[in-house]
Scaffold this motif. Structure first.
Motif, mmCIF file in Angstrom:
data_model
loop_
_atom_site.group_PDB
_atom_site.id
_atom_site.type_symbol
_atom_site.label_atom_id
_atom_site.label_comp_id
_atom_site.label_asym_id
_atom_site.label_seq_id
_atom_site.Cartn_x
_atom_site.Cartn_y
_atom_site.Cartn_z
ATOM 1 N N SER A 176 0.861 -1.182 0.000
ATOM 2 C CA SER A 176 0.000 0.000 0.000
ATOM 3 C C SER A 176 0.898 1.233 0.000
ATOM 4 O O SER A 176 2.075 1.161 0.375
ATOM 5 C CB SER A 176 -0.904 0.005 1.237
ATOM 6 O OG SER A 176 -1.577 1.256 1.381
ATOM 7 N N SER A 221 -13.276 5.164 9.733
ATOM 8 C CA SER A 221 -13.260 5.653 8.357
ATOM 9 C C SER A 221 -13.380 7.171 8.296
ATOM 10 O O SER A 221 -12.718 7.822 7.477
ATOM 11 C CB SER A 221 -14.402 5.009 7.559
ATOM 12 O OG SER A 221 -14.270 3.604 7.528
ATOM 13 N N CYS A 225 -10.479 9.488 6.684
ATOM 14 C CA CYS A 225 -10.813 10.402 5.591
ATOM 15 C C CYS A 225 -10.406 11.828 5.943
ATOM 16 O O CYS A 225 -9.781 12.525 5.136
ATOM 17 C CB CYS A 225 -12.312 10.320 5.312
ATOM 18 S SG CYS A 225 -12.845 11.228 3.849
ATOM 19 N N ASP A 230 -7.039 7.136 2.664
ATOM 20 C CA ASP A 230 -8.011 6.575 1.726
ATOM 21 C C ASP A 230 -9.032 5.755 2.511
ATOM 22 O O ASP A 230 -8.668 4.759 3.151
ATOM 23 C CB ASP A 230 -7.277 5.681 0.722
ATOM 24 C CG ASP A 230 -8.205 5.105 -0.339
ATOM 25 O OD1 ASP A 230 -9.430 5.288 -0.237
ATOM 26 O OD2 ASP A 230 -7.690 4.449 -1.268
ATOM 27 N N MET A 232 -10.970 3.542 1.582
ATOM 28 C CA MET A 232 -10.959 2.141 1.160
ATOM 29 C C MET A 232 -9.987 1.317 1.989
ATOM 30 O O MET A 232 -10.165 0.106 2.152
ATOM 31 C CB MET A 232 -10.602 2.038 -0.323
ATOM 32 C CG MET A 232 -11.772 2.283 -1.258
ATOM 33 S SD MET A 232 -13.096 1.070 -1.033
ATOM 34 C CE MET A 232 -12.284 -0.418 -1.580
ATOM 35 N N THR A 233 -8.944 1.950 2.525
ATOM 36 C CA THR A 233 -7.991 1.241 3.375
ATOM 37 C C THR A 233 -8.694 0.599 4.564
ATOM 38 O O THR A 233 -8.290 -0.474 5.048
ATOM 39 C CB THR A 233 -6.897 2.217 3.863
ATOM 40 O OG1 THR A 233 -6.153 2.684 2.737
ATOM 41 C CG2 THR A 233 -5.944 1.560 4.837
ATOM 42 N N MET A 235 -11.372 -0.934 4.645
ATOM 43 C CA MET A 235 -12.014 -2.195 4.285
ATOM 44 C C MET A 235 -11.014 -3.338 4.180
ATOM 45 O O MET A 235 -11.405 -4.483 3.967
ATOM 46 C CB MET A 235 -12.754 -2.044 2.945
ATOM 47 C CG MET A 235 -13.833 -0.982 2.965
ATOM 48 S SD MET A 235 -15.060 -1.263 4.272
ATOM 49 C CE MET A 235 -15.757 -2.823 3.733
ATOM 50 N N ARG A 335 -17.607 9.890 -0.345
ATOM 51 C CA ARG A 335 -17.661 8.662 -1.142
ATOM 52 C C ARG A 335 -17.347 8.896 -2.623
ATOM 53 O O ARG A 335 -17.470 8.013 -3.432
ATOM 54 C CB ARG A 335 -19.021 7.978 -0.964
ATOM 55 C CG ARG A 335 -19.081 7.168 0.313
ATOM 56 C CD ARG A 335 -20.489 6.690 0.604
ATOM 57 N NE ARG A 335 -21.273 7.744 1.269
ATOM 58 C CZ ARG A 335 -22.589 7.682 1.453
ATOM 59 N NH1 ARG A 335 -23.255 6.624 1.028
ATOM 60 N NH2 ARG A 335 -23.228 8.653 2.051
#
Length: 336
Positions: A176, A221, A225, A230, A232-233, A235, A335
């Protein structure tokens, strides 16, 4: 090739064993004086993972100079409350081009800095620093049980160096570039794990634990953010993966502390009894500070802060959380 490991707790001990499979020599630095003689003579850490026999090419010392001399890379595994002071003490022995991997999880109080940022401030050259996190209980890693983690770095070559050092058929490593994201996940999930432990210790069921984990992930999250990471990290392995392991496993000191706290045990007594630092307890305060500074709503963190440090009762904590009016599930996230 010599690898220095700074920190000889459970995770430092386990990762030394992993690194020893490919390094010629691994030298552990320990703050605790009984540790080096035991490791050097018997290959056993007398304080952590006491039944795990370290490989023959792992040794230990209380000297930064000895640990870092000739090292091709360094792995930092010091508890977050002590990381700045430890790295500052070691700095004079760290070469400017030495690759460094941070395994410590936490957010520094008052500054809001992540652990790789603290290391960079003390040592300079942030481009040579990487971070690793994921659902990695030391008790299982040292036994070779299948696990995975994510390594993030500003410089791909640094991440690749540590990936090649540590990867094995039983320890899968993914790449990553989101250092902020993976380290924020790694710190804040410990907070949520304490909340799950308290709920379990107070007799709440699986539905409640699933609720805390899911809303906790949303809370993580929002912070990621706002911090510039990110979403998405969250998840992946650093977020959902580590959250599930830490919130459900008996190996988790954060969850087990929460259970003990619900039963009336203080943080001080728990840490004295277990000889372990509850990273999440420190992260509660630093995460709350960070969330407020970013304007992020973090209700679980805020209630835990009042519960652990401001004399709120369990009933008051529950009433505070359950009194909130549910809104859109994914509020506070960009999003797009």
């Amino acid at each position: 090739m010599k690898i220095a490991v700074i920190g000889a707790g459970s995770w430092g001990t386990a990762i030394s064993g992993v690194a020893a499979a490919k390094a010629d020599e691994v030298m552990l630095w320990s703050h605790d004086e009984p540790v080096p003689p035991s490791i050097n003579e018997r290959h056993l850490n007398p304080l952590y993972l006491t039944d795990y026999t370290l490989p023959e090419n792992v040794s230990a010392t209380c000297s930064f100079e000895e640990a870092l001399a000739g090292a091709a890379g360094a792995i930092v595994v010091v508890p977050s409350p002590f990381i700045r002071a430890t790295i500052r003490s070691a700095a004079r022995y760290v070469a400017d081009d030495l690759p460094i991997l941070c395994l410590t999880k936490g957010i520094e109080p008052h500054t809001g800095k992540l652990m790789h940022e603290v290391i960079a401030e003390e040592l300079g050259h942030p481009e040579r620093i990487a971070a690793l996190t994921g659902p990695n209980h030391a008790e299982e890693i040292c036994r070779g049980k299948v696990a995975a983690a994510v390594i993030a770095s500003e410089t791909p070559q640094v991440g690749e160096f540590f990936k090649e050092l540590l990867i094995s058929p039983s320890f899968r490593l993914y790449a990553s570039n989101d250092m902020v994201g993976i380290e924020t996940c790694g710190a804040v999930k410990n907070v949520i794990a304490i909340a799950c432990g308290i709920a379990a210790g107070a007799g709440y069921g699986d539905n409640t634990l699933a609720l805390i984990m899911t809303r906790g992930l949303a809370e993580i999250s929002r912070i990621v953010c706002a911090r510039g990471g990110d979403p998405m990290t969250c998840m992946g392995l650093a977020g959902m993966g580590d959250l599930v392991a830490t919130c459900t496993s008996p190996h988790s000191r954060n969850r087990s502390f929460g259970v003990a706290f619900a039963g009336g045990e203080s943080l001080e007594h728990y840490q004295e009894r277990t000889h372990m630092i509850v990273e999440g307890a420190a992260a509660v305060q630093s995460t709350a500070e960070l969330a407020r500074s970013l304007g992020v709503d973090a209700p679980i963190t805020f209630v835990l802060e009042s519960l652990l440090y401001n004399n709120m009762t369990l009933d008051e904590a529950l009433n505070t959380l359950m009194g909130r009016v549910p809104t859109e599930e994914f509020y506070g996230l960009d999003r797009d």
